[in-house]
Design an enzyme around this catalytic site. Structure first.
Site, PDB file in Angstrom:
ATOM      1  N   ASP A 179      -0.450   0.995  -1.887  1.00 22.27           N
ATOM      2  CA  ASP A 179      -1.044  -0.061  -1.080  1.00 22.27           C
ATOM      3  C   ASP A 179      -2.441  -0.355  -1.619  1.00 22.27           C
ATOM      4  O   ASP A 179      -2.723  -0.092  -2.788  1.00 22.27           O
ATOM      5  CB  ASP A 179      -1.087   0.354   0.400  1.00 22.27           C
ATOM      6  N   ASP A 187      -9.621   8.911  12.298  1.00 20.23           N
ATOM      7  CA  ASP A 187      -8.241   9.263  12.641  1.00 20.23           C
ATOM      8  C   ASP A 187      -7.505   9.980  11.515  1.00 20.23           C
ATOM      9  O   ASP A 187      -6.485  10.619  11.759  1.00 20.23           O
ATOM     10  CB  ASP A 187      -7.460   8.004  13.026  1.00 20.23           C
ATOM     11  N   HIS A 211      -5.647  -2.907   4.521  1.00 15.36           N
ATOM     12  CA  HIS A 211      -4.202  -2.818   4.745  1.00 15.36           C
ATOM     13  C   HIS A 211      -3.677  -1.407   4.521  1.00 15.36           C
ATOM     14  O   HIS A 211      -2.911  -0.867   5.328  1.00 15.36           O
ATOM     15  CB  HIS A 211      -3.495  -3.814   3.823  1.00 15.36           C
ATOM     16  N   ALA A 309      12.267  -4.231  -1.158  1.00 18.28           N
ATOM     17  CA  ALA A 309      13.150  -3.695  -0.111  1.00 18.28           C
ATOM     18  C   ALA A 309      14.607  -4.045  -0.380  1.00 18.28           C
ATOM     19  O   ALA A 309      15.516  -3.257  -0.116  1.00 18.28           O
ATOM     20  CB  ALA A 309      12.716  -4.212   1.257  1.00 18.28           C
ATOM     21  N   ALA A 321      19.548   5.762  -0.567  1.00 20.45           N
ATOM     22  CA  ALA A 321      18.364   6.628  -0.626  1.00 20.45           C
ATOM     23  C   ALA A 321      17.099   5.839  -0.350  1.00 20.45           C
ATOM     24  O   ALA A 321      16.003   6.254  -0.728  1.00 20.45           O
ATOM     25  CB  ALA A 321      18.276   7.305  -1.988  1.00 20.45           C
ATOM     26  N   SER A 396       5.068  -4.956   7.488  1.00 21.52           N
ATOM     27  CA  SER A 396       4.171  -3.956   6.895  1.00 21.52           C
ATOM     28  C   SER A 396       3.975  -2.764   7.808  1.00 21.52           C
ATOM     29  O   SER A 396       3.803  -1.634   7.344  1.00 21.52           O
ATOM     30  CB  SER A 396       2.794  -4.559   6.624  1.00 21.52           C
TER      31      SER A 396
END
Length: 565
Positions: A179, A187, A211, A309, A321, A396
């Site tokens: 990314d 956090d 992002h 994807a 997979a 996303s």
């Protein structure tokens, strides 16, 4: 609502320092190990040979207008030497992926794409990409007044809280993220194991777009630390590759680098404008190494899945997979912007109501241009202590929820293969219509609770326990008495909210007035002994109840010192 300040009492947490000097990795990849790695839990490689992508010649000149291309080479061919003999400039040589990125006039690149040189597997234009973006952790229970549900509503929507009753995750299990990098946010303190970047274009893995940090916080934000968000993977850690500029070569090298770092999962919350042989080779490399690839389907509302994807899920829900993840809304239905099609695996929360004011909540760094630029469909929220968050929507942010839950499943049963983990998430997904796989919802909406119940064979139903009861002194007539007991959930975390305390006390068989309170993981029952109670028996019961959980109780008895009148 931009710049809205959250009125939440958060404690200060020292962030991890990012962007340290590059490590010892050779070549063009910079590397920082931020947290010592005593051990890493690598996946089990598949017992099959690597199949390298090959494409027939014939790409038109118009597609090479940018003057950049990637050339896939055969085994034992040096890409830099080949570039010189072909009369083009080698920009980057990635031997692990057998590709060389080159620069030349569009006509020259088109000519190369028409040749049948036995040293070359493919010649294709450089492909541009873009982000697929349109517990006692306060944001899991603090309610957003505009919605009437917690800010981190997605955590509860898929049963992540119950799933974490069954598994804490494993810090030796790494989740990879390709990314925009990652920056220090409270956090993620202690959760970033490694960062990588291309030294020819970046000096560190620091994220100024925001992002990558947002995506990483959904996967791995610290749980039960009394601060901010709760992550979906429990104790897992992150290995992040900064792919900037976002091109197919950067993505391919990121995938290969993270696979070599022994990550179990690679999260790709990105889409490329067209298929790329470089990325296809990298995906084959990763899946052969046993890595589960999770990718966002894209946000065009189209009936086809965006690349990459589209390449990781076989058509019609066949076991794969990889997982191609679309976005659902608060009602568990596919978001209108979420791409669908034959390569859709499943859905996960990606928007609250498809609007811009409420989406998925994630952490962002001090500089986060992706969420702050004009026209961004995101709302930023800033805590007075400096921690920053944003509401944003998109596939996303559905993908990292799946990556986090996959890591939680793997932490329970490390012997599972990537195909088996993907299958568990698909077969335990929530299907509102009761059907099997569909092109619009895949196998359904991610259900973390059901996935963990499946792999552990245990119920995720929570429990309450009261332990260590103590009675304050003195216990004389007229004195205020406090019965204090430690209150815990079934997973051992302290009960801070979500349960109702109560107590009942009798003195000499007669009821007396009591008050009860729950604070900092302890329940206190308070009452005053009557002035004429010397020698009487005091009997009390402290109770704690919560919705859907069996009430827990602790009892006490003592005799008030002195003689009865």
């Amino acid at each position: 609502m931009r710049g809205l300040r959250l009125r939440i009492a958060l404690v200060a947490v020292l962030p991890v320092a990012l962007g340290a000097a590059p490590g010892a990795l050779a070549g063009r990849v910079g590397h920082t190990a931020l947290v010592p790695l005593p051990s890493v839990m690598p996946p089990t490689p598949l017992a099959r040979p690597m199949t390298w992508a090959t494409v027939a010649p014939g790409v038109p000149e118009s597609q090479f207008r940018g003057g950049r291309a990637t050339i896939g080479v055969r085994a034992a061919v040096d890409g830099r030497t080949l570039a010189r003999t072909l009369g083009v400039r080698a920009v980057a040589w990635l031997p692990g992926l057998r590709l060389v990125e080159v620069s030349a006039a569009p006509a020259r690149l088109a000519a190369l794409a028409r040749t049948r040189d036995p040293r070359i597997r493919y010649v294709e234009p450089l492909v541009a990409g873009s982000p697929a973006h349109v517990r006692n952790d306060p944001l899991t229970y603090e309610v957003d007044p505009s919605t009437g549900v917690p800010y981190e509503w997605q955590f509860h929507a898929i049963g992540a809280d119950q799933a974490l009753n069954l598994a804490k995750g494993d810090s030796n299990l790494l989740v990879g993220v390709v990314d925009s990098g990652i920056s220090a946010v409270p956090d993620l303190t202690g959760k970033v194991a490694e960062t990588f970047w291309d030294k020819t274009v970046n000096r560190s893995g620091v994220d100024v777009i925001g992002h990558g940090t947002f995506v990483s916080s959904l996967i791995a934000a610290r749980n039960d630390d009394g601060f901010g968000l709760a992550g979906f993977c429990g104790a897992c850690r992150l290995a992040v590759y900064k792919a900037s500029p976002l091109t197919d070569v950067q993505v391919a090298e990121g995938i290969r680098t993270l696979a070599d770092a022994h990550v179990r999962i690679i999260n790709l919350s990105i889409v490329l404008n067209s298929p790329s042989q470089a990325v296809t080779d990298a995906l084959t490399y990763a899946t052969n190494a046993g890595v589960l690839v999770v990718a966002a389907t894209g946000n065009d509302g189209a009936s086809t899945i965006d690349y990459p994807a589209s390449s990781i899920q076989q058509p019609n829900g066949v076991a794969s997979a990889g997982l191609a993840v679309g976005a659902s809304d608060r009602n568990g239905t596919r978001a209108s912007f979420s791409n669908s099609g034959s390569q859709l695996s499943l859905l996960a929360p990606g928007t609250f109501n498809t609007g811009c004011t409420v989406g998925i909540l994630g952490a962002i760094p001090a500089v986060a241009t992706d969420f702050e630029e004009s026209g961004s469909c995101a709302v930023t929220l800033t805590h007075a202590g400096g921690a920053r968050y944003a509401y944003a929507g998109g596939t996303s942010f559905a993908a990292p929820e799946v990556s986090g839950v996959a890591a939680l499943v793997w932490s329970v049963k490390p012997s599972l293969t990537a195909i088996q983990v993907a299958g568990i998430l698909e077969q335990t997904a929530t299907r509102p219509d009761g059907t099997g796989w569909t092109s619009t919802a895949g196998w359904g909406v991610l259900n973390a609770r059901a996935a963990l119940e499946n792999v552990t064979g245990r119920s995720s139903g929570d429990a309450l326990s009261l332990d260590g009861l103590r009675i304050t002194r003195p216990r004389a007539p007229g004195e205020r008495i406090r019965a204090v007991v430690k209150a815990s959930w079934g997973d051992g975390s302290p009960v801070l909210l979500g349960a109702m305390p109560s107590c009942r006390v009798t003195v000499g068989g007669a009821s007396t007035h009591t008050s009860s309170a729950l604070e900092a993981g302890s329940e206190t029952c308070s009452f005053v002994l009557p002035t004429r109670s010397a020698g009487l028996l005091v009997a009390g019961t402290v109770s704690l109840r919560a919705a859907g959980v069996v009430t827990s109780s602790a009892s006490f008895r003592f005799t008030v010192p002195g003689k009865r009148d």
